[in-house]
Design an enzyme around this catalytic site. Structure first.
Site, short mmCIF file in Angstrom:
data_model
loop_
_atom_site.label_atom_id
_atom_site.label_comp_id
_atom_site.label_asym_id
_atom_site.label_seq_id
_atom_site.Cartn_x
_atom_site.Cartn_y
_atom_site.Cartn_z
N PHE A 89 54.21 102.62 12.17
CA PHE A 89 53.89 103.62 11.16
C PHE A 89 54.12 105.01 11.75
O PHE A 89 53.75 105.28 12.89
CB PHE A 89 52.43 103.50 10.71
CG PHE A 89 52.16 102.40 9.73
CD1 PHE A 89 53.16 101.55 9.30
CD2 PHE A 89 50.88 102.21 9.22
CE1 PHE A 89 52.90 100.53 8.38
CE2 PHE A 89 50.60 101.20 8.31
CZ PHE A 89 51.61 100.36 7.88
N GLU B 113 65.72 96.17 10.03
CA GLU B 113 65.98 95.92 11.45
C GLU B 113 67.28 95.16 11.64
O GLU B 113 68.10 95.50 12.52
CB GLU B 113 64.81 95.14 12.05
CG GLU B 113 64.99 94.78 13.51
CD GLU B 113 63.80 94.02 14.08
OE1 GLU B 113 63.79 93.79 15.30
OE2 GLU B 113 62.90 93.65 13.29
N HIS C 154 50.64 89.83 13.77
CA HIS C 154 51.06 91.16 14.23
C HIS C 154 49.93 91.81 15.02
O HIS C 154 48.87 92.11 14.46
CB HIS C 154 51.44 92.00 13.02
CG HIS C 154 52.07 93.31 13.36
ND1 HIS C 154 52.32 93.73 14.66
CD2 HIS C 154 52.52 94.33 12.55
CE1 HIS C 154 52.89 94.92 14.64
NE2 HIS C 154 53.01 95.31 13.38
N HIS D 32 61.15 92.78 15.74
CA HIS D 32 59.85 93.29 15.30
C HIS D 32 59.35 92.45 14.12
O HIS D 32 58.19 92.06 14.11
CB HIS D 32 59.98 94.76 14.88
CG HIS D 32 58.69 95.39 14.51
ND1 HIS D 32 57.65 95.55 15.41
CD2 HIS D 32 58.24 95.90 13.33
CE1 HIS D 32 56.63 96.14 14.80
NE2 HIS D 32 56.97 96.36 13.54
N CYS E 153 52.50 100.62 15.89
CA CYS E 153 52.93 99.29 16.31
C CYS E 153 54.04 99.31 17.36
O CYS E 153 54.45 98.26 17.85
CB CYS E 153 53.36 98.48 15.10
SG CYS E 153 52.08 98.40 13.83
N LYS F 28 56.21 86.89 15.65
CA LYS F 28 55.02 87.20 14.84
C LYS F 28 54.75 86.12 13.80
O LYS F 28 53.65 86.07 13.24
CB LYS F 28 55.18 88.57 14.16
CG LYS F 28 55.10 89.75 15.11
CD LYS F 28 55.18 91.07 14.35
CE LYS F 28 55.15 92.27 15.29
NZ LYS F 28 56.43 92.42 16.02
#
Length: 426
Positions: free
Chosen positions: A414, A324, A350, A313, A173, A345
């Site tokens: 990931f 974050e 996403h 994010h 991502c 998002k």
């Protein structure tokens, strides 16, 4: 050409997203707080635990001729649409170096960096079904070029005539943001004058949805699609899968000035790190993210006091959202108090490898228009989020109208990939 440290600017933007078929309609949807999440209506969705997603608002075949579309994976279709818009928006026409082009860029000084986290997964899985059900002879001869992760980048490179290098970072991502960071470095170090860069993804398919669902990573709020993606809310239960692409045209400031190009913002630079914590779970205290943010500050001429906006994010997962914000607070301290944090998002879902591209478009436009998009569906904010950040809630917020301001776009993936991009007004 010997290494340099040239200023990089954004001269073109393009997008196709769950909110609109171009950058303008996407931005309009973001500012209005519109959700692009819908129920899945395909037959295969009935047996899924997750039956919602955020498909593109405009099907690519409305823009790309069907004969061409049949030779492109859906991810490449999205990339071409966004790249075509960005290329035209930057003031270029035709394929560089060929008859009919405007001659404003040397193809040997033109690059393309388009990322995808998964690549041509729909082509791969659909053609395997063809193989099983109809036999070897019915498999498309275009399958391999369509399923290659570098297919979108290669097709964008062919579209514009890029010869300085065509690249495909793959970091889950964080891929789209890493592509833009790589493009900035290509220009800074003298490899190219212009680079078309961004991210794309098309993974709304039964296998990825089943896999993410079984991983407990996705929201199962099937009864309320538009309210399912809810970053920072105490009731968030996972991300919503989206699709689409976002692309920027990046250019050296000298090259842009020489041709009289309109400039949206300066692309200040990138910060990169890795968690080395877990293949899926984020490091809970945000240490890797902190390192990326510090790397951004150490390697670039960026004053934390300039940063007034963060496109986070923030996928709507319980652990990731807070890690974050902890990192932002750790690195910036009290300066984080004047950073308006938006979690877009909540509206687009996403987009995986396409997220960094689309959210960079949003970040650049936030600076250009001096408006921070809202985070929607935030009915009951997590106390840890409220303690660590100033989240833009409910409706868009005006950013300072005077002086030079900067904004960050955060992307994490990931594998523990962390990429932070910084943009600044000119």
């Amino acid at each position: 050409m010997s290494p340099t440290n040239r200023t990089v600017v954004v001269t073109g933007i393009g997008a196709t997203t769950p909110l609109g078929g171009d950058a303008a309609s996407t931005w309009e949807g973001l500012v209005a707080g519109k959700s692009g999440v819908k129920p899945l209506t395909q037959d295969w969705a009935a047996e899924q635990a997750v039956r919602i997603a955020a498909p593109v608002a405009v099907e690519p075949t409305e823009t790309i001729p069907r004969p061409q579309a049949r030779r492109l994976d859906r991810s490449a279709q999205f990339a071409l649409i966004a790249a075509q818009e960005a290329w035209k928006d930057a003031g270029f026409s035709g394929k560089a170096g060929e008859e009919g082009s405007d001659g404003a860029v040397d193809p040997d000084r033109l690059g393309a960096v388009i990322a995808s986290g998964i690549g041509g997964v729909t082509t791969l899985l659909d053609q395997y079904d063809v193989l099983k059900e109809k036999g070897v002879r019915r498999v498309s001869p275009h399958t391999v070029p369509m399923l290659m992760p570098n297919g979108p980048s290669a097709n964008v490179g062919l579209l514009v005539g890029a010869r300085a290098g065509v690249h495909t970072p793959v970091s889950a991502c964080a891929s789209g943001a890493e592509a833009i960071g790589y493009a900035i470095e290509m220009i800074r170090t003298g490899r190219a004058d212009v680079v078309v860069a961004g991210g794309t993804e098309a993974a709304i398919h039964p296998l990825p949805i089943a896999a993410f669902g079984n991983m407990m990573a996705m929201s199962k709020n099937n009864g309320n699609p538009e309210g399912a993606s809810r970053p920072y809310d105490v009731d968030r239960d996972g991300f919503v899968l989206g699709e689409g692409a976002g692309v920027l045209v990046l250019e050296s400031a000298e090259h842009a000035a020489a041709r009289g190009a309109r400039v949206y913002a300066e692309a200040v630079g990138q910060g990169i790190s890795a968690d080395s914590h877990d293949i899926v779970q984020p490091e809970p205290e945000g240490r890797g993210i902190s390192h990326a943010l510090q790397n951004l500050l150490d390697r670039n001429d960026l004053d934390p006091a300039e940063i007034v906006h963060v496109n986070a994010h923030a996928t709507s997962t319980p652990a990731g959202d807070i890690a974050e914000l902890k990192a932002l607070r750790k690195v910036f301290g009290d300066d984080a108090d004047h950073m308006a944090v938006s979690a877009t998002k909540s509206m687009t879902g996403h987009l995986l490898g396409g997220a960094g591209g689309v959210e960079s478009v949003a970040t650049v436009l936030a600076l250009y228009h001096r408006v921070a998009p809202p985070t929607i569906n935030l009915d009951n904010i997590d106390p840890e989020a409220e303690a660590n950040a100033d989240v833009v809630r409910g409706e868009a917020r005006k950013l300072p109208v005077e002086g030079r301001i900067a904004a960050l776009n955060d992307s994490f993936g990931f594998g523990g990939h962390n990429v932070v991009l910084a943009f600044r007004t000119i």
